[in-house]
Design an enzyme around this catalytic site. Structure first.
Site, mmCIF file in Angstrom:
data_model
loop_
_atom_site.group_PDB
_atom_site.id
_atom_site.type_symbol
_atom_site.label_atom_id
_atom_site.label_comp_id
_atom_site.label_asym_id
_atom_site.label_seq_id
_atom_site.Cartn_x
_atom_site.Cartn_y
_atom_site.Cartn_z
ATOM 1 N N GLY A 197 -64.650 8.448 49.088
ATOM 2 C CA GLY A 197 -63.445 7.441 49.640
ATOM 3 C C GLY A 197 -62.516 7.969 50.389
ATOM 4 O O GLY A 197 -62.524 9.046 50.811
ATOM 5 N N ASN B 45 -60.704 2.217 47.961
ATOM 6 C CA ASN B 45 -61.423 3.205 47.098
ATOM 7 C C ASN B 45 -61.991 2.178 46.036
ATOM 8 O O ASN B 45 -63.243 2.487 45.435
ATOM 9 C CB ASN B 45 -60.740 4.283 46.642
ATOM 10 N N ARG C 143 -50.371 23.175 38.765
ATOM 11 C CA ARG C 143 -49.103 23.444 39.549
ATOM 12 C C ARG C 143 -48.057 23.618 38.746
ATOM 13 O O ARG C 143 -47.290 24.751 39.087
ATOM 14 C CB ARG C 143 -48.895 22.168 40.534
ATOM 15 N N HIS D 143 -51.536 10.813 37.617
ATOM 16 C CA HIS D 143 -51.414 11.557 38.572
ATOM 17 C C HIS D 143 -51.024 11.084 39.677
ATOM 18 O O HIS D 143 -51.607 10.358 40.694
ATOM 19 C CB HIS D 143 -53.017 12.130 38.755
HETATM 20 N N1 LIG Z 1 -57.641 13.816 41.705
HETATM 21 C C1 LIG Z 1 -57.193 14.707 42.438
HETATM 22 O O1 LIG Z 1 -56.474 15.564 41.984
HETATM 23 C C2 LIG Z 1 -57.322 14.653 44.095
HETATM 24 C C3 LIG Z 1 -58.084 13.559 44.587
HETATM 25 N N2 LIG Z 1 -58.358 13.487 45.847
HETATM 26 C C4 LIG Z 1 -58.895 12.224 46.007
HETATM 27 O O2 LIG Z 1 -60.169 12.583 46.619
HETATM 28 C C5 LIG Z 1 -60.921 11.594 47.600
HETATM 29 C C6 LIG Z 1 -61.654 12.298 48.440
HETATM 30 O O3 LIG Z 1 -60.790 12.942 49.298
HETATM 31 P P1 LIG Z 1 -61.360 14.130 50.546
HETATM 32 O O4 LIG Z 1 -62.548 14.696 50.068
HETATM 33 O O5 LIG Z 1 -60.181 14.946 51.133
HETATM 34 O O6 LIG Z 1 -61.590 12.868 51.732
HETATM 35 P P2 LIG Z 1 -62.953 13.122 52.831
HETATM 36 O O7 LIG Z 1 -62.511 11.931 53.666
HETATM 37 O O8 LIG Z 1 -62.664 14.413 53.254
HETATM 38 O O9 LIG Z 1 -64.151 12.791 52.105
HETATM 39 C C7 LIG Z 1 -64.627 11.556 51.475
HETATM 40 C C8 LIG Z 1 -66.113 11.643 51.911
HETATM 41 O O10 LIG Z 1 -66.395 10.459 50.937
HETATM 42 C C9 LIG Z 1 -67.751 9.771 51.612
HETATM 43 N N3 LIG Z 1 -67.704 8.300 51.437
HETATM 44 C C10 LIG Z 1 -67.093 7.237 51.595
HETATM 45 N N4 LIG Z 1 -67.455 6.093 51.226
HETATM 46 C C11 LIG Z 1 -68.717 6.671 50.540
HETATM 47 C C12 LIG Z 1 -69.596 5.840 49.982
HETATM 48 N N5 LIG Z 1 -69.665 4.812 49.815
HETATM 49 N N6 LIG Z 1 -70.815 6.616 49.361
HETATM 50 C C13 LIG Z 1 -70.769 8.135 49.679
HETATM 51 N N7 LIG Z 1 -69.951 8.557 50.110
HETATM 52 C C14 LIG Z 1 -68.845 7.939 50.763
HETATM 53 C C15 LIG Z 1 -67.192 9.920 53.282
HETATM 54 O O11 LIG Z 1 -68.306 9.790 54.112
HETATM 55 C C16 LIG Z 1 -66.574 11.307 53.020
HETATM 56 O O12 LIG Z 1 -67.374 12.390 53.255
HETATM 57 C C17 LIG Z 1 -59.453 10.884 48.137
HETATM 58 O O13 LIG Z 1 -59.415 9.667 47.404
HETATM 59 C C18 LIG Z 1 -58.353 11.785 47.742
HETATM 60 O O14 LIG Z 1 -57.199 11.094 47.805
HETATM 61 C C19 LIG Z 1 -57.790 14.403 46.727
HETATM 62 C C20 LIG Z 1 -57.213 15.811 46.311
HETATM 63 C C21 LIG Z 1 -56.728 15.686 44.824
HETATM 64 C C1 LIG Z 2 -54.216 14.456 46.805
HETATM 65 C C2 LIG Z 2 -53.784 14.624 45.476
HETATM 66 O O1 LIG Z 2 -53.851 13.822 44.464
HETATM 67 C C3 LIG Z 2 -53.179 15.746 45.052
HETATM 68 O O2 LIG Z 2 -53.179 16.925 45.817
HETATM 69 O O3 LIG Z 2 -52.357 15.912 44.105
#
Ligand SMILES: NC(=O)C1=CN([C@@H]2O[C@H](COP(=O)(O)OP(=O)(O)OC[C@H]3O[C@@H](n4cnc5c(N)ncnc54)[C@H](O)[C@@H]3O)[C@@H](O)[C@H]2O)C=CC1
Ligand SMILES: CC(=O)C(=O)O
Length: 310
Positions: free
Chosen positions: A76, A92, A148, A172
């Site tokens: 996403g 998402n 953190r 979160h």
């Molecule tokens: N829960 C947490 O603490 C955190 C959550 N996140 C979240 O994690 C998610 C991913 O972040 P990043 O990896 O930085 O993004 P990114 O853009 O680097 O990677 C996302 C990947 O998902 C793939 N993708 C999108 N739609 C898809 C589908 N239908 N099927 C398969 N693959 C698909 C894309 O091609 C891409 O490679 C975001 O929603 C972000 O906000 C990020 C950091 C911390």
């Molecule tokens: C991006 C996010 O959710 C975090 O780093 O907390």
């Protein structure tokens, strides 16, 4: 244990790298809508394996998830500078509509571990779309915020973050609640520990740590576009707890009944996690301000869940 990772971007690949080095998986399968990305990340991560422990790392398709114990959902979009997590929801949720059915058909016994933001509401979406019991649909929730919080408290007190026992609860996201009143260092209440080591937690220190935790993602996104190392390690910690049937207590997100006057909402509390998923949840002792803040966080998330047609 086989671990699938859907979404091989920054978060998915960081989780794959941390898993490869940090244990918990015997086989890691990376999947992405962009297969070239998944293949490149799998190849790159596999080159770290000779420096760690034996694990197979490869790119694959949904069929390759057969018999996976855990599937991490990191597909996403992520936040642009200044954007909140909740602003990602519609985009998402649409991604999960295409992904969740494919995962559960291929790996009906896997525990789903959601990282995609807004992670609490996306965990609600994954629970509804999968039809799995909530104990087997887990959001990383505040595991990262808790890390953190512990890191900043440990730094202030001059001790290892591993010796700080404190949790962040609720969303979160912006409404999260730092559990100051239940925080301990060693077995000592945090204010007493701070006084004993001459590092008082003044109003100013408390405000600085609160902002340090609550605004961390915004600061990091401003500086490098996204966050990934902390969550990659946090996801690995959860997978290890499942793979080793640990009974670890971690702040993670799942369907929560009767919290802050809200009958049902997905948010984080400290929970016991084993091979079967979540087996118990703990209600930390909170003071009046924290109790009110947790109720507000629960209401905000419930209102957001209600906007979705699932
Ligand atoms: N829960 C947490 O603490 C955190 C959550 N996140 C979240 O994690 C998610 C991913 O972040 P990043 O990896 O930085 O993004 P990114 O853009 O680097 O990677 C996302 C990947 O998902 C793939 N993708 C999108 N739609 C898809 C589908 N239908 N099927 C398969 N693959 C698909 C894309 O091609 C891409 O490679 C975001 O929603 C972000 O906000 C990020 C950091 C911390
Ligand atoms: C991006 C996010 O959710 C975090 O780093 O907390």
């Amino acid at each position: 244990m086989k671990v699938g990772i859907i979404g091989s971007g920054m978060v998915g690949s960081s989780a794959g790298f941390a898993l490869a080095l940090g244990g918990g998986a015997s086989e890691i399968v990376l999947i992405d809508q962009n297969p070239a990305r998944a293949m490149a990340e799998a190849e790159d991560i596999s080159h770290a394996v000779p420096f760690g422990r034996p694990v197979s790392v490869r790119a694959g398709d949904y069929a390759d998830l057969a018999e996976a114990g855990v599937v991490i959902l990191a597909a996403g979009v992520s936040q642009k500078p200044g954007e909140t997590r909740l602003q990602l929801l519609e985009r998402n949720a649409e991604v999960f509509r295409t992904v969740i059915g494919a995962v559960t058909r291929a790996a009906p016994d896997a525990i789903l571990l959601v990282a995609t933001n807004p992670v609490d509401v996306m965990t609600h979406v994954a629970t509804r779309l999968s039809g799995l019991p909530p104990a087997r649909v887990i959001g990383s929730g505040t595991i990262l915020d808790t890390a953190r919080f512990r890191s900043l408290l440990g730094r202030h007190l001059g001790i290892a973050s591993q010796s700080v026992h404190a949790y962040v609860l609720g969303e979160h996201g912006d409404s999260e609640v730092l559990g100051w009143s239940a925080a301990r260092a060693g077995s000592v209440p945090i204010a007493s520990f701070a006084a004993q080591v001459g590092a008082a937690i003044t109003v100013a220190v408390r405000a600085e740590i609160d902002q340090g935790v609550r605004r961390a993602a915004y600061r990091i996104i401003e500086g490098k576009g996204a966050t990934w190392h902390g969550i990659g390690a946090g996801l690995t910690r959860i997978v290890r707890a499942i793979a080793a049937d640990e009974g670890a207590v971690l702040s993670i997100s799942t369907r929560t009944l009767d919290i802050g006057g809200v009958p049902s909402v997905t948010l984080s509390l400290p929970r016991v996690i084993t091979r079967s998923g979540i087996t118990a949840e703990l209600r930390p002792e909170l003071d009046a301000v924290e109790t009110k803040a947790l109720a507000a966080s629960a209401s905000l998330l419930a209102e957001t869940e209600a906007t979705l047609a699932l």
